[in-house]
Design a protein around this motif. Structure first.
Motif, short mmCIF file in Angstrom:
data_model
loop_
_atom_site.label_atom_id
_atom_site.label_comp_id
_atom_site.label_asym_id
_atom_site.label_seq_id
_atom_site.Cartn_x
_atom_site.Cartn_y
_atom_site.Cartn_z
N THR A 157 -6.67 1.45 -7.20
CA THR A 157 -5.31 0.95 -6.94
C THR A 157 -5.32 -0.53 -6.61
OG1 THR A 157 -5.52 1.69 -4.64
CG2 THR A 157 -4.45 3.19 -6.19
N ALA A 198 -2.17 6.72 -8.96
CA ALA A 198 -3.62 6.60 -9.05
C ALA A 198 -4.25 6.69 -7.65
CB ALA A 198 -4.01 5.28 -9.71
N THR A 209 0.81 5.49 -12.42
CA THR A 209 1.47 5.72 -11.14
C THR A 209 0.84 6.93 -10.46
OG1 THR A 209 3.55 4.76 -11.88
CG2 THR A 209 3.66 6.30 -10.05
N THR A 225 0.84 -1.19 0.00
CA THR A 225 0.00 0.00 0.00
C THR A 225 0.88 1.24 0.00
OG1 THR A 225 -0.10 0.01 2.43
CG2 THR A 225 -1.87 -1.14 1.26
N THR A 226 0.28 2.36 -0.35
CA THR A 226 0.99 3.63 -0.33
C THR A 226 0.90 4.24 1.06
OG1 THR A 226 0.37 3.96 -2.63
CG2 THR A 226 1.17 5.88 -1.46
N ALA A 286 1.37 3.51 -5.71
CA ALA A 286 -0.05 3.70 -6.06
C ALA A 286 -0.27 3.55 -7.56
CB ALA A 286 -0.54 5.07 -5.60
N THR A 287 0.38 2.56 -8.14
CA THR A 287 0.22 2.29 -9.57
C THR A 287 -1.03 1.44 -9.78
OG1 THR A 287 2.58 2.45 -9.99
CG2 THR A 287 1.27 1.25 -11.61
N GLY A 288 -2.00 1.98 -10.49
CA GLY A 288 -3.27 1.28 -10.64
C GLY A 288 -4.01 1.69 -11.89
#
Length: 368
Positions: free
Chosen positions: A194, A149, A147, A25-26, A205-207
């Protein structure tokens, strides 16, 4: 320039990288630290409250970030890329409205270009923008591997805009009927997700980004209609390169190897010292090619930037693999830093332009 990370921020971001690798997770606290660090102002012109940094300065900042937190370095790189497009191609009103926020960290920018089945060169993008009679554009489509998102405030979106009137510029990256639009995070037609869990860059947070009847005013178009390929090519010529992310990861990996050898008392062995020397030589080669891209002294800066991304990424992966072998069985423990570094640097190879696309573009240049 005053874009150096403080020791306290570096420690926080390094710890965050380890936590994100475990949780996938971010980290909101790390994002807040990035916003407050001052580094996001790097590529913003002085007159808008920025630091006026060129490609070389962007590479320096990105490499420094990547040495402690590659996921945040990727987020920052995309922020700088969007900033550069607005600074070069944005209308004066657009620049006045957005660049100060991009400099002070109140606005975090991201790119949303890639799509499922569109190919790395983005020539088959199916997301489309339709111009309504009231002068607004309605965007529909889906973007993958965006990236930032869900954490960015502003997205630079690539869509098809076939109006029949625009003057188009053909390029190997993108198609002649594509244009860029800026979409704010609060737009009800913008839906980030995400969901995908990545092997590396797990805090980036690449989604996915979904555009559903996403209405934007024409003032949020960046550059002329149909000129997306030209805009993309122009940014490559600035010398900012994803190779800087790979450089930062490689720097940290070599440091891990040095600390391991010293902690285990292995520096007395010639074989270990020789392996470290080889790592230093490879690292210096990566540093040199990234610096060459940022210097923009070659006759073809765009191709130099592509070469730097390709060489730096593949060399950094070799460095990380060698470090994993040097730390022996510790390198197979899931929580070891080198395991995360290896996954992260492999992720850089798949970020745009992907390493395979770099080869395609460079081969086309060579053929001409």
């Amino acid at each position: 320039m005053s874009s150096a990370l403080t020791a306290e921020t570096r420690a926080q971001l390094r710890e965050s990288a380890a936590q994100c690798a475990r949780s996938a997770t971010t980290d909101p606290a790390a994002l807040t630290a990035l916003r407050r660090s001052g580094v996001l102002a790097t590529a913003v012109p002085h007159r808008y409250g920025g630091q006026g940094g060129d490609g070389a300065e962007v590479n320096r900042v990105v490499a420094d970030l990547a040495s402690v937190n590659p996921s945040l370095a990727i987020i920052a790189f995309q922020h700088f890329a969007v900033t550069a497009r607005i600074a070069e191609w944005g209308a004066p009103e657009q620049q006045e409205r957005l660049l100060p926020g991009l400099a002070d960290g109140s606005l975090l920018a991201a790119s949303a270009w890639s799509e499922p089945n569109a190919g790395a060169a983005k020539q088959n993008v199916s997301s489309a923008g339709v111009l309504r009679e009231d002068g607004t554009w309605v965007l529909n489509g889906a973007k993958s591997f965006a990236t930032g998102a869900g954490v960015a405030d502003l997205y630079l979106v690539l869509v098809r805009t076939r109006t029949g009137s625009e003057e188009s510029v053909r390029g190997h990256y993108g198609a002649p009927d594509q244009s860029f639009f800026l979409v704010e995070a609060g737009n009800p037609g913008l839906r980030p997700d995400t969901g995908p869990v990545l092997a590396g860059m797990r805090g980036s947070a690449t989604g996915l980004i979904e555009l559903v009847e996403c209405a934007v005013p024409d003032r949020d178009r960046v550059g002329p209609l149909g000129h997306a390929a030209e805009i993309i090519a122009g940014v490559r010529r600035t010398g900012a390169t994803l190779g800087a992310v790979a450089l930062g990861i490689a720097q940290e990996a070599v440091q891990v190897a040095e600390e391991h050898a010293e902690r285990r008392g292995l520096l007395e062995l010639d074989t270990v010292r020789h392996r470290l020397v080889e790592l230093w030589v490879q690292l210096e080669a990566v540093r040199a090619v990234v610096a060459l891209a940022g210097a923009r002294t070659s006759s073809d800066p765009g191709s130099t930037t592509l070469r730097s991304k390709l060489f730096a990424t593949e060399s950094a992966e070799r460095i990380c693999s060698e470090v994993a072998r040097m730390v022996s069985s510790a390198g197979y423990v899931a929580d070891h830093p080198v395991v995360r570094m290896l996954a992260d640097v492999r992720g850089v190879a798949m970020m745009g332009p992907t390493s395979d696309l770099c080869r395609t573009l460079l081969a086309a240049e060579w053929q001409r």
